[in-house]
Design an enzyme around this catalytic site. Structure first.
Site, PDB file in Angstrom:
ATOM      1  CG  ASP A   1       4.434   6.339   2.176  1.00  0.00           C
ATOM      2  OD1 ASP A   1       4.323   7.087   1.224  1.00  0.00           O
ATOM      3  OD2 ASP A   1       4.390   4.965   2.125  1.00  0.00           O
TER       4      ASP A   1
ATOM      5  CD  GLU B   1      11.793   5.662  -2.285  1.00  0.00           C
ATOM      6  OE1 GLU B   1      12.783   5.059  -1.911  1.00  0.00           O
ATOM      7  OE2 GLU B   1      10.606   5.336  -2.044  1.00  0.00           O
TER       8      GLU B   1
HETATM    9  C1  DGY Z   1       6.019   1.539   1.074  1.00  0.00           C
HETATM   10  O1  DGY Z   1       6.029   0.274   1.061  1.00  0.00           O
HETATM   11  O2  DGY Z   1       6.848   2.204   1.703  1.00  0.00           O
HETATM   12  C2  DGY Z   1       5.305   2.354   0.444  1.00  0.00           C
HETATM   13  O3  DGY Z   1       5.312   3.644   0.292  1.00  0.00           O
HETATM   14  C3  DGY Z   1       3.842   1.835   0.718  1.00  0.00           C
HETATM   15  O4  DGY Z   1       2.721   1.895  -0.418  1.00  0.00           O
END
Ligand code: DGY
Length: 427
Positions: free
Chosen positions: A169, A399
Protein backbone atom coordinates in the site's frame (compact mmCIF):
# COMPACT_ATOMS: atom_id res chain seq x y z
CA UNK A 1 6.53 -30.08 28.43
CA UNK A 2 8.77 -27.03 28.97
CA UNK A 3 7.25 -23.67 29.92
CA UNK A 4 8.06 -22.40 26.43
CA UNK A 5 6.50 -25.48 24.82
CA UNK A 6 3.39 -24.74 26.85
CA UNK A 7 3.33 -21.18 25.61
CA UNK A 8 3.70 -22.30 21.98
CA UNK A 9 0.80 -24.72 22.41
CA UNK A 10 -1.34 -22.01 23.96
CA UNK A 11 -0.52 -19.52 21.22
CA UNK A 12 -1.14 -22.12 18.51
CA UNK A 13 -4.55 -22.82 20.02
CA UNK A 14 -5.23 -19.10 20.10
CA UNK A 15 -4.13 -18.79 16.45
CA UNK A 16 -6.54 -21.54 15.43
CA UNK A 17 -9.31 -19.86 17.41
CA UNK A 18 -8.66 -16.59 15.52
CA UNK A 19 -8.88 -18.35 12.17
CA UNK A 20 -12.18 -19.88 13.21
CA UNK A 21 -13.53 -16.63 14.65
CA UNK A 22 -12.70 -14.73 11.45
CA UNK A 23 -14.26 -17.44 9.27
CA UNK A 24 -17.40 -16.13 7.60
CA UNK A 25 -18.29 -19.46 6.03
CA UNK A 26 -15.81 -20.49 3.33
CA UNK A 27 -13.82 -17.29 3.45
CA UNK A 28 -12.15 -15.29 6.19
CA UNK A 29 -12.09 -11.59 6.92
CA UNK A 30 -8.63 -10.25 7.84
CA UNK A 31 -9.84 -9.16 11.29
CA UNK A 32 -13.20 -9.22 13.05
CA UNK A 33 -13.22 -5.58 14.18
CA UNK A 34 -14.66 -4.19 10.92
CA UNK A 35 -11.44 -2.65 9.58
CA UNK A 36 -11.54 -5.01 6.59
CA UNK A 37 -15.05 -6.54 6.33
CA UNK A 38 -14.51 -8.58 3.16
CA UNK A 39 -12.26 -11.20 1.58
CA UNK A 40 -8.79 -9.95 0.56
CA UNK A 41 -6.93 -11.82 -2.15
CA UNK A 42 -3.45 -12.40 -0.79
CA UNK A 43 -4.68 -12.53 2.80
CA UNK A 44 -6.86 -15.48 1.86
CA UNK A 45 -4.13 -17.34 -0.01
CA UNK A 46 -1.73 -17.06 2.92
CA UNK A 47 -4.48 -17.80 5.44
CA UNK A 48 -5.18 -21.09 3.66
CA UNK A 49 -1.69 -22.25 4.65
CA UNK A 50 -2.42 -21.81 8.35
CA UNK A 51 -5.75 -23.60 8.04
CA UNK A 52 -3.92 -26.48 6.37
CA UNK A 53 -2.01 -27.16 9.59
CA UNK A 54 -5.24 -28.38 11.20
CA UNK A 55 -8.09 -28.48 8.62
CA UNK A 56 -7.16 -29.26 5.01
CA UNK A 57 -10.67 -29.10 3.49
CA UNK A 58 -11.13 -25.64 4.99
CA UNK A 59 -7.76 -24.56 3.62
CA UNK A 60 -8.74 -25.51 0.07
CA UNK A 61 -12.11 -23.82 0.47
CA UNK A 62 -10.41 -20.50 1.30
CA UNK A 63 -8.68 -20.37 -2.07
CA UNK A 64 -11.56 -21.90 -3.96
CA UNK A 65 -13.93 -19.25 -2.65
CA UNK A 66 -11.58 -16.51 -3.86
CA UNK A 67 -11.38 -18.02 -7.33
CA UNK A 68 -15.19 -18.25 -7.48
CA UNK A 69 -14.90 -14.50 -8.08
CA UNK A 70 -12.25 -14.58 -10.78
CA UNK A 71 -13.16 -12.27 -13.62
CA UNK A 72 -13.81 -13.72 -17.09
CA UNK A 73 -10.59 -11.95 -18.17
CA UNK A 74 -8.65 -14.14 -15.73
CA UNK A 75 -7.98 -11.37 -13.21
CA UNK A 76 -8.48 -12.26 -9.57
CA UNK A 77 -9.63 -9.10 -7.76
CA UNK A 78 -7.94 -7.77 -4.65
CA UNK A 79 -11.19 -7.64 -2.65
CA UNK A 80 -14.36 -9.73 -2.80
CA UNK A 81 -17.21 -8.01 -0.98
CA UNK A 82 -19.88 -10.29 0.43
CA UNK A 83 -21.70 -9.27 3.57
CA UNK A 84 -22.18 -5.86 5.13
CA UNK A 85 -19.22 -3.75 4.01
CA UNK A 86 -20.45 -0.44 5.44
CA UNK A 87 -17.54 -0.24 7.89
CA UNK A 88 -15.06 0.00 4.99
CA UNK A 89 -14.19 2.76 2.58
CA UNK A 90 -14.00 2.37 -0.39
CA UNK A 91 -16.59 -0.40 -0.34
CA UNK A 92 -18.48 -1.97 -3.23
CA UNK A 93 -20.65 1.10 -3.72
CA UNK A 94 -17.48 3.01 -4.63
CA UNK A 95 -15.68 0.34 -6.65
CA UNK A 96 -18.73 -0.78 -8.67
CA UNK A 97 -16.68 -3.55 -10.25
CA UNK A 98 -17.05 -7.21 -11.17
CA UNK A 99 -20.13 -9.31 -11.75
CA UNK A 100 -22.98 -7.82 -9.68
CA UNK A 101 -20.53 -5.21 -8.39
CA UNK A 102 -19.15 -7.54 -5.75
CA UNK A 103 -15.41 -6.98 -6.16
CA UNK A 104 -12.75 -4.31 -6.41
CA UNK A 105 -11.37 -3.53 -9.87
CA UNK A 106 -7.66 -4.18 -9.35
CA UNK A 107 -5.63 -7.25 -8.45
CA UNK A 108 -3.12 -8.03 -5.69
CA UNK A 109 0.17 -9.79 -4.96
CA UNK A 110 0.06 -13.06 -6.93
CA UNK A 111 0.72 -15.67 -4.26
CA UNK A 112 -2.15 -18.05 -5.08
CA UNK A 113 -0.15 -20.54 -7.16
CA UNK A 114 2.55 -20.61 -4.53
CA UNK A 115 -0.08 -21.29 -1.87
CA UNK A 116 -1.77 -24.00 -3.93
CA UNK A 117 1.50 -25.79 -4.56
CA UNK A 118 2.31 -25.59 -0.86
CA UNK A 119 -1.08 -27.09 0.03
CA UNK A 120 -0.68 -29.77 -2.62
CA UNK A 121 2.84 -30.77 -1.61
CA UNK A 122 2.06 -30.89 2.13
CA UNK A 123 -1.41 -32.46 1.91
CA UNK A 124 -2.18 -35.58 3.93
CA UNK A 125 -5.44 -36.05 2.01
CA UNK A 126 -3.97 -36.82 -1.42
CA UNK A 127 -7.32 -37.41 -3.13
CA UNK A 128 -8.65 -34.05 -2.04
CA UNK A 129 -5.37 -32.35 -2.98
CA UNK A 130 -5.46 -33.90 -6.44
CA UNK A 131 -9.08 -32.95 -7.01
CA UNK A 132 -8.49 -29.36 -5.86
CA UNK A 133 -5.32 -29.00 -7.91
CA UNK A 134 -7.20 -30.19 -11.00
CA UNK A 135 -9.94 -27.67 -10.28
CA UNK A 136 -7.71 -24.69 -9.50
CA UNK A 137 -4.85 -25.16 -11.97
CA UNK A 138 -6.72 -23.89 -15.07
CA UNK A 139 -7.84 -20.84 -13.09
CA UNK A 140 -4.28 -20.17 -11.97
CA UNK A 141 -3.15 -20.47 -15.58
CA UNK A 142 -5.78 -17.92 -16.62
CA UNK A 143 -4.62 -15.48 -13.95
CA UNK A 144 -0.97 -15.93 -14.98
CA UNK A 145 -1.81 -15.29 -18.61
CA UNK A 146 -3.81 -12.22 -17.58
CA UNK A 147 -0.69 -10.73 -15.96
CA UNK A 148 1.18 -11.34 -19.16
CA UNK A 149 -1.50 -9.72 -21.33
CA UNK A 150 -2.82 -6.94 -19.11
CA UNK A 151 0.27 -5.91 -17.16
CA UNK A 152 3.13 -6.74 -19.49
CA UNK A 153 1.69 -6.13 -22.95
CA UNK A 154 5.13 -5.29 -24.41
CA UNK A 155 6.52 -8.63 -23.27
CA UNK A 156 9.27 -7.23 -21.04
CA UNK A 157 9.00 -10.17 -18.64
CA UNK A 158 7.93 -8.03 -15.67
CA UNK A 159 4.37 -7.07 -14.72
CA UNK A 160 3.37 -3.55 -13.70
CA UNK A 161 1.12 -2.58 -10.80
CA UNK A 162 -1.39 0.17 -11.50
CA UNK A 163 -2.37 0.96 -7.93
CA UNK A 164 -0.39 0.89 -4.64
CA UNK A 165 -3.11 -1.36 -3.18
CA UNK A 166 -2.05 -4.09 -5.57
CA UNK A 167 1.16 -4.50 -3.60
CA UNK A 168 2.47 -2.86 -0.38
CA UNK A 169 0.00 0.00 0.00
CA UNK A 170 2.02 2.98 1.24
CA UNK A 171 5.56 1.72 0.68
CA UNK A 172 8.06 4.58 0.27
CA UNK A 173 8.81 3.03 -3.14
CA UNK A 174 5.59 4.63 -4.41
CA UNK A 175 6.26 8.13 -3.10
CA UNK A 176 7.68 9.56 -6.33
CA UNK A 177 5.28 7.92 -8.82
CA UNK A 178 2.27 8.56 -6.56
CA UNK A 179 3.15 12.23 -6.07
CA UNK A 180 3.06 12.59 -9.86
CA UNK A 181 -0.60 11.46 -10.01
CA UNK A 182 -3.52 13.90 -9.61
CA UNK A 183 -4.14 14.71 -5.94
CA UNK A 184 -7.63 13.10 -6.04
CA UNK A 185 -10.59 13.99 -3.85
CA UNK A 186 -10.33 14.84 -0.15
CA UNK A 187 -11.71 11.68 1.45
CA UNK A 188 -10.53 12.14 5.02
CA UNK A 189 -14.10 12.40 6.31
CA UNK A 190 -15.14 9.26 4.40
CA UNK A 191 -12.29 7.12 5.67
CA UNK A 192 -13.34 4.39 8.10
CA UNK A 193 -9.91 2.92 8.79
CA UNK A 194 -9.04 5.79 11.14
CA UNK A 195 -11.90 4.73 13.40
CA UNK A 196 -10.19 1.38 13.95
CA UNK A 197 -6.47 2.16 13.96
CA UNK A 198 -4.43 5.15 15.01
CA UNK A 199 -3.74 7.67 12.24
CA UNK A 200 0.02 7.34 12.86
CA UNK A 201 -0.25 3.68 11.83
CA UNK A 202 -2.20 4.27 8.60
CA UNK A 203 -1.50 5.94 5.23
CA UNK A 204 -1.63 9.73 5.17
CA UNK A 205 -4.47 11.94 3.85
CA UNK A 206 -2.30 12.93 0.90
CA UNK A 207 -1.83 9.28 -0.10
CA UNK A 208 -5.49 8.35 0.43
CA UNK A 209 -6.76 11.08 -1.88
CA UNK A 210 -4.50 9.74 -4.59
CA UNK A 211 -5.55 6.12 -3.98
CA UNK A 212 -9.16 7.14 -4.53
CA UNK A 213 -8.26 9.34 -7.50
CA UNK A 214 -6.69 6.29 -9.18
CA UNK A 215 -9.71 4.15 -8.33
CA UNK A 216 -12.05 6.70 -9.94
CA UNK A 217 -9.84 6.93 -13.02
CA UNK A 218 -10.04 3.15 -13.55
CA UNK A 219 -13.74 3.05 -12.71
CA UNK A 220 -14.40 5.65 -15.42
CA UNK A 221 -12.69 3.29 -17.87
CA UNK A 222 -15.02 0.46 -16.84
CA UNK A 223 -11.87 -1.35 -15.62
CA UNK A 224 -11.00 -2.20 -19.24
CA UNK A 225 -7.54 -3.74 -18.97
CA UNK A 226 -6.00 -2.22 -22.13
CA UNK A 227 -7.22 1.31 -21.36
CA UNK A 228 -6.14 0.95 -17.74
CA UNK A 229 -2.60 0.06 -18.74
CA UNK A 230 -2.37 2.68 -21.47
CA UNK A 231 -3.73 5.61 -19.47
CA UNK A 232 -2.66 4.66 -15.94
CA UNK A 233 -1.46 7.71 -14.00
CA UNK A 234 0.50 5.25 -11.83
CA UNK A 235 2.38 2.36 -13.44
CA UNK A 236 5.25 0.83 -11.56
CA UNK A 237 7.32 -2.30 -12.00
CA UNK A 238 7.98 -3.49 -8.46
CA UNK A 239 10.62 -6.01 -7.42
CA UNK A 240 8.64 -7.82 -4.73
CA UNK A 241 5.50 -8.08 -6.82
CA UNK A 242 7.47 -9.66 -9.64
CA UNK A 243 9.36 -11.91 -7.24
CA UNK A 244 6.02 -13.29 -6.03
CA UNK A 245 4.82 -13.60 -9.63
CA UNK A 246 7.98 -15.43 -10.68
CA UNK A 247 7.80 -17.79 -7.71
CA UNK A 248 4.12 -18.44 -8.34
CA UNK A 249 4.83 -19.13 -12.00
CA UNK A 250 7.48 -21.65 -11.05
CA UNK A 251 5.09 -23.29 -8.60
CA UNK A 252 2.36 -23.34 -11.24
CA UNK A 253 4.63 -25.16 -13.69
CA UNK A 254 5.45 -27.66 -10.95
CA UNK A 255 1.77 -28.13 -10.09
CA UNK A 256 0.78 -28.63 -13.72
CA UNK A 257 3.47 -31.28 -14.11
CA UNK A 258 2.33 -32.96 -10.89
CA UNK A 259 -1.23 -33.30 -12.16
CA UNK A 260 -0.03 -34.54 -15.53
CA UNK A 261 -0.81 -31.46 -17.62
CA UNK A 262 2.55 -31.14 -19.37
CA UNK A 263 1.01 -29.24 -22.24
CA UNK A 264 -0.16 -26.42 -19.97
CA UNK A 265 3.19 -26.50 -18.15
CA UNK A 266 5.01 -26.10 -21.47
CA UNK A 267 2.78 -23.13 -22.27
CA UNK A 268 3.73 -21.33 -19.07
CA UNK A 269 7.42 -22.20 -18.89
CA UNK A 270 8.62 -19.54 -21.38
CA UNK A 271 7.17 -16.85 -19.09
CA UNK A 272 9.44 -18.11 -16.38
CA UNK A 273 12.55 -17.91 -18.55
CA UNK A 274 11.62 -14.42 -19.66
CA UNK A 275 11.05 -13.08 -16.18
CA UNK A 276 14.27 -14.71 -14.87
CA UNK A 277 16.22 -12.84 -17.55
CA UNK A 278 14.36 -9.57 -16.91
CA UNK A 279 15.22 -9.61 -13.20
CA UNK A 280 18.85 -8.84 -13.98
CA UNK A 281 17.85 -5.30 -15.01
CA UNK A 282 16.44 -4.68 -11.51
CA UNK A 283 19.77 -5.34 -9.80
CA UNK A 284 21.90 -2.33 -8.90
CA UNK A 285 25.53 -3.50 -8.51
CA UNK A 286 26.56 -0.28 -6.77
CA UNK A 287 23.99 -0.54 -3.98
CA UNK A 288 23.94 -4.36 -4.22
CA UNK A 289 20.15 -4.16 -4.02
CA UNK A 290 17.18 -4.62 -6.35
CA UNK A 291 15.04 -1.64 -7.29
CA UNK A 292 11.89 -1.36 -9.38
CA UNK A 293 11.17 1.42 -11.84
CA UNK A 294 8.49 3.90 -12.77
CA UNK A 295 7.13 2.40 -15.97
CA UNK A 296 5.85 5.80 -17.14
CA UNK A 297 9.21 7.59 -16.93
CA UNK A 298 11.68 4.71 -16.84
CA UNK A 299 13.21 6.14 -13.64
CA UNK A 300 14.77 3.64 -11.25
CA UNK A 301 13.08 3.83 -7.81
CA UNK A 302 16.14 3.85 -5.57
CA UNK A 303 14.26 3.20 -2.37
CA UNK A 304 15.37 0.37 -0.06
CA UNK A 305 12.12 -1.40 0.79
CA UNK A 306 11.56 -5.04 1.71
CA UNK A 307 10.31 -5.60 -1.85
CA UNK A 308 13.94 -5.50 -2.96
CA UNK A 309 14.76 -8.48 -0.73
CA UNK A 310 11.96 -10.73 -1.97
CA UNK A 311 13.83 -12.13 -4.99
CA UNK A 312 15.30 -14.66 -2.54
CA UNK A 313 11.84 -16.21 -2.64
CA UNK A 314 11.99 -16.53 -6.40
CA UNK A 315 15.51 -17.84 -7.01
CA UNK A 316 17.51 -20.51 -5.22
CA UNK A 317 20.75 -18.94 -6.44
CA UNK A 318 19.85 -15.42 -5.28
CA UNK A 319 23.18 -14.95 -3.52
CA UNK A 320 25.06 -15.46 -6.82
CA UNK A 321 22.58 -13.63 -9.03
CA UNK A 322 22.18 -10.65 -6.72
CA UNK A 323 25.32 -10.39 -4.55
CA UNK A 324 24.78 -8.44 -1.35
CA UNK A 325 21.01 -8.88 -1.06
CA UNK A 326 21.15 -11.38 1.78
CA UNK A 327 23.77 -9.20 3.50
CA UNK A 328 21.30 -6.30 3.39
CA UNK A 329 18.63 -8.51 4.91
CA UNK A 330 20.97 -9.53 7.71
CA UNK A 331 22.00 -5.90 8.25
CA UNK A 332 18.35 -4.83 8.64
CA UNK A 333 17.85 -7.69 11.06
CA UNK A 334 20.80 -6.58 13.15
CA UNK A 335 19.57 -2.97 13.20
CA UNK A 336 16.11 -3.81 14.58
CA UNK A 337 15.01 -5.66 17.69
CA UNK A 338 12.52 -7.77 15.69
CA UNK A 339 12.72 -9.11 12.12
CA UNK A 340 12.07 -7.73 9.66
CA UNK A 341 11.39 -4.05 9.07
CA UNK A 342 9.49 -3.45 5.83
CA UNK A 343 11.82 -0.57 5.06
CA UNK A 344 15.54 -0.03 5.65
CA UNK A 345 15.70 0.85 9.37
CA UNK A 346 18.62 3.25 8.96
CA UNK A 347 17.04 5.26 6.13
CA UNK A 348 15.66 8.74 7.02
CA UNK A 349 12.20 7.77 5.68
CA UNK A 350 11.94 4.75 8.01
CA UNK A 351 8.78 5.01 10.12
CA UNK A 352 8.44 2.07 12.54
CA UNK A 353 4.67 2.48 12.98
CA UNK A 354 3.18 3.43 9.63
CA UNK A 355 1.90 0.39 7.72
CA UNK A 356 4.44 -0.50 4.99
CA UNK A 357 6.96 2.23 5.82
CA UNK A 358 8.82 0.31 8.49
CA UNK A 359 6.69 -2.13 10.53
CA UNK A 360 7.36 -5.87 10.52
CA UNK A 361 4.67 -8.12 9.02
CA UNK A 362 4.58 -11.81 9.89
CA UNK A 363 3.48 -12.86 6.41
CA UNK A 364 6.49 -11.15 4.91
CA UNK A 365 8.64 -12.86 7.52
CA UNK A 366 7.33 -16.20 6.31
CA UNK A 367 8.01 -15.34 2.66
CA UNK A 368 11.55 -14.28 3.58
CA UNK A 369 12.11 -17.38 5.70
CA UNK A 370 11.01 -19.51 2.73
CA UNK A 371 13.45 -17.63 0.53
CA UNK A 372 16.28 -17.97 3.02
CA UNK A 373 15.72 -21.71 3.31
CA UNK A 374 15.80 -22.11 -0.44
CA UNK A 375 19.07 -20.18 -0.45
CA UNK A 376 20.70 -22.41 2.19
CA UNK A 377 20.43 -19.77 4.91
CA UNK A 378 18.40 -21.75 7.43
CA UNK A 379 20.31 -19.90 10.15
CA UNK A 380 18.67 -16.60 9.19
CA UNK A 381 15.31 -18.30 8.54
CA UNK A 382 15.44 -19.61 12.09
CA UNK A 383 16.19 -16.13 13.45
CA UNK A 384 13.14 -14.83 11.58
CA UNK A 385 11.01 -17.61 13.03
CA UNK A 386 12.18 -16.84 16.54
CA UNK A 387 11.61 -13.10 16.15
CA UNK A 388 8.13 -13.75 14.76
CA UNK A 389 7.29 -15.92 17.75
CA UNK A 390 8.66 -13.24 20.11
CA UNK A 391 6.43 -10.62 18.48
CA UNK A 392 3.35 -12.76 19.04
CA UNK A 393 4.42 -13.66 22.57
CA UNK A 394 4.95 -9.99 23.41
CA UNK A 395 1.92 -8.42 21.74
CA UNK A 396 -0.54 -10.99 20.39
CA UNK A 397 -1.64 -11.50 16.79
CA UNK A 398 -1.54 -7.99 15.35
CA UNK A 399 -1.72 -6.91 11.73
CA UNK A 400 1.87 -5.59 11.93
CA UNK A 401 4.42 -4.64 14.57
CA UNK A 402 6.89 -1.93 15.45
CA UNK A 403 10.23 -3.69 14.73
CA UNK A 404 12.05 -1.58 17.33
CA UNK A 405 9.96 -2.42 20.39
CA UNK A 406 7.55 -5.15 19.23
CA UNK A 407 4.38 -3.13 19.83
CA UNK A 408 1.35 -4.56 17.96
CA UNK A 409 -0.12 -2.16 15.38
CA UNK A 410 -3.15 -1.93 13.08
CA UNK A 411 -5.90 -4.52 13.54
CA UNK A 412 -5.88 -7.08 16.42
CA UNK A 413 -6.47 -10.86 16.19
CA UNK A 414 -5.37 -10.73 12.60
CA UNK A 415 -6.12 -13.73 10.41
CA UNK A 416 -2.97 -13.96 8.34
CA UNK A 417 -0.76 -13.26 11.35
CA UNK A 418 -2.38 -16.20 13.13
CA UNK A 419 -1.97 -18.30 10.00
CA UNK A 420 1.70 -17.39 9.66
CA UNK A 421 2.39 -18.20 13.28
CA UNK A 422 0.99 -21.70 12.77
CA UNK A 423 2.97 -22.08 9.59
CA UNK A 424 6.27 -20.95 11.07
CA UNK A 425 5.82 -23.17 14.10
CA UNK A 426 4.93 -26.16 11.88
CA UNK A 427 8.03 -25.76 9.66
C1 DGY B 1 -6.69 -0.92 2.87
O1 DGY B 1 -7.86 -0.57 2.81
O2 DGY B 1 -5.84 -0.39 3.61
C2 DGY B 1 -6.24 -2.03 2.03
O3 DGY B 1 -4.93 -2.36 2.22
C3 DGY B 1 -6.54 -1.75 0.59
O4 DGY B 1 -6.58 -2.96 -0.03
Amino acid sequence: MTAHGDLTTRLSDRAKAILKANDRGGYTVPTSIGLYPAQWNWDSCLTALGFATFDEPRAWREIDSLFDHQWPSGMVPHIVFRDDDSSYFPNRSVWRAGKNGETSGITQNPVAAMAVRHLYDHAADRDLAHAMALRLAPKLVQWRLWFDRARDPRGVGLAAVLHPWENFDNSPVWDGPLAATPSGPDVQRLRKDLGFADATERPTARDYGRYIGLLLHYRDLGYAEGAMFDTAPFRVVDVGFNAMLHRSTEDLVHLLEAIGDSEAADGIRPLLHRSAAAFSRLYDPTDRFLYGYDDLTGARLRTPAVSGLLPILAFDDAAERFPGVIDHLEGWMNAAAFALPSFCPTHPDFDPKRYWRGPAWLVVNWLLAEGLRRNQRSDLAERIRQDSARLVERSGFYEYYNPLDGQGLGGPDFTWTASTYLLLEAA
